[in-house]
Write a protein that holds these residues in place. Sequence first.
Motif, short mmCIF file in Angstrom:
data_model
loop_
_atom_site.label_atom_id
_atom_site.label_comp_id
_atom_site.label_asym_id
_atom_site.label_seq_id
_atom_site.Cartn_x
_atom_site.Cartn_y
_atom_site.Cartn_z
N GLY A 48 -1.90 22.76 4.54
CA GLY A 48 -2.64 21.51 4.63
C GLY A 48 -2.60 20.70 3.35
O GLY A 48 -2.48 19.47 3.38
N TYR A 93 -9.01 20.73 6.73
CA TYR A 93 -9.92 21.64 7.42
C TYR A 93 -9.13 22.45 8.45
O TYR A 93 -7.90 22.48 8.43
CB TYR A 93 -11.08 20.87 8.05
N GLY A 94 -9.82 23.14 9.34
CA GLY A 94 -9.15 24.01 10.29
C GLY A 94 -9.38 25.48 9.98
O GLY A 94 -8.98 26.36 10.75
N ASP A 95 -10.04 25.74 8.87
CA ASP A 95 -10.33 27.12 8.48
C ASP A 95 -11.53 27.70 9.24
O ASP A 95 -11.72 28.92 9.28
CB ASP A 95 -10.61 27.22 6.98
N ALA A 142 -5.08 29.85 13.84
CA ALA A 142 -5.73 28.92 12.90
C ALA A 142 -4.67 28.01 12.30
O ALA A 142 -3.62 28.48 11.87
CB ALA A 142 -6.45 29.70 11.80
N GLN A 143 -4.96 26.73 12.27
CA GLN A 143 -3.99 25.77 11.76
C GLN A 143 -4.71 24.69 10.97
O GLN A 143 -5.74 24.16 11.41
CB GLN A 143 -3.20 25.14 12.90
N ALA A 144 -4.16 24.35 9.82
CA ALA A 144 -4.76 23.32 8.98
C ALA A 144 -4.67 21.95 9.65
O ALA A 144 -3.67 21.63 10.31
CB ALA A 144 -4.05 23.27 7.62
N GLN A 145 -5.72 21.16 9.48
CA GLN A 145 -5.76 19.79 9.97
C GLN A 145 -6.13 18.88 8.80
O GLN A 145 -6.83 19.31 7.87
CB GLN A 145 -6.78 19.65 11.10
#
Length: 443
Positions: free
Chosen positions: A154, A113-115, A434-437
Amino acid sequence: MKTIRIGSGAGYGGDRLEPALTLLEKGNLDYLCFECLAERTIALAQKEKIANPEKGYNHLLEYRMNEVLPLTKQTQTKIITNMGAANPLAAMRKTAEIAQNQGIKGLKIAAVYGDDVLDQLTDLKELRILETGMPLHTLGDTIISANAYLGVDGILQALKSGADIILTGRVSDPALFLAPMIYEFGWEMNDYGKLGKGTLIGHLLECAGQLSGGYFADLEQKYVPELWDLGFPFAEVDEKGNGYVSKIEGTGGKITSATCTEQLLYEIHDPANYLTPDCVADFSQVEFKTLAENKIQFQNGKGKKPTNFYKVSVGYRNGFSGEGQISYGGYDCVNRAKWAGEIVRKRLEKWDFEEIKTELIGYDSITPFDGNPEAIPEVRLRVIAKAASLEMVRKVGQEVETLYTNGPAAGGGVSQSAEEIISVLSVLLPKKLAQAQIEYMNS
């Protein structure tokens, strides 16, 4: 030289499941990817999540996972999908629950997620809307969602951590397929030539049945056999990014240079500069070569350095629409239907509708009919209108229904609906925002 096989299990959110199961059973796959998100789909999923924090993932997730997980375990095929939609974490929990209920042990499930960048947009109201050129603040307080098209980061991290099932939110469609190539072959993230080749493969596979003749077929010039039993495609690709696309022998449809060319150009504005989060792909020199029946080699995909921005789909509330339909057949049906439309329009003019549209399905709803109206045996009147409230737009269908006894002769088959309009526009967001988690669960 090392090769892997990647299959396409879905081309949109509501796609059928049987072809994916056939790929799992007979395709000797390493990966199966389900691409299930469109621009408006995730905005609607966000709306569902607002109403219920445990929802917002693809509505067929449970159905698909109940069938797919046993085969995944049996064949050791990894699953990558954006069925997480607006709620990858809930999708992960549900998938783990399904695996546990089926007694399937040893699966590592990841949520990427992270989007969701709605909070980031709070202080960026001057961002320009790509479709209109207007600043984002012109949408006021109607915005309900903002999701960035993330790339492979991600998914790659999840693969490196040993995930068997990866559920993402909004990522670019080709990224689902590109990530396993980068992971398996150890491609560098600045080797844009290989990333361009992988993006080509992902783009060919992302719409599933379209590569096998779905949405391609017609009866005269582009006939596709056994379309009722359409087989979904897979790609076999080597560490240089070369390979071919095919489908399971005995399934319907066909994969040819023509079907590949149509899919290559599908949703592409500039074939030489296809902007994705991971690279700018260049499809302008791509060639297809027939190796055997339903076995097509791809070559000459290229890539360049990506931009510093993510595209963001912004979903917003855009009023309400109401609709009513009624059919007329036989003698003079076109004129009777036109007359009925005029009656409804006159009735609706007393209220403050933003827009009222009437059309005759089968006559002028898609393209104008320029022949003899008497040659048309039946038409269906469609009246649709937009307004600021649900209560008001319900009047559209109600007025169409009153044509039964208050309109021209022999109308029938009325249907009516009313719903909120969720529309989508786009902005560009700097990637640093924005960064993927990733989170994990085990079955």
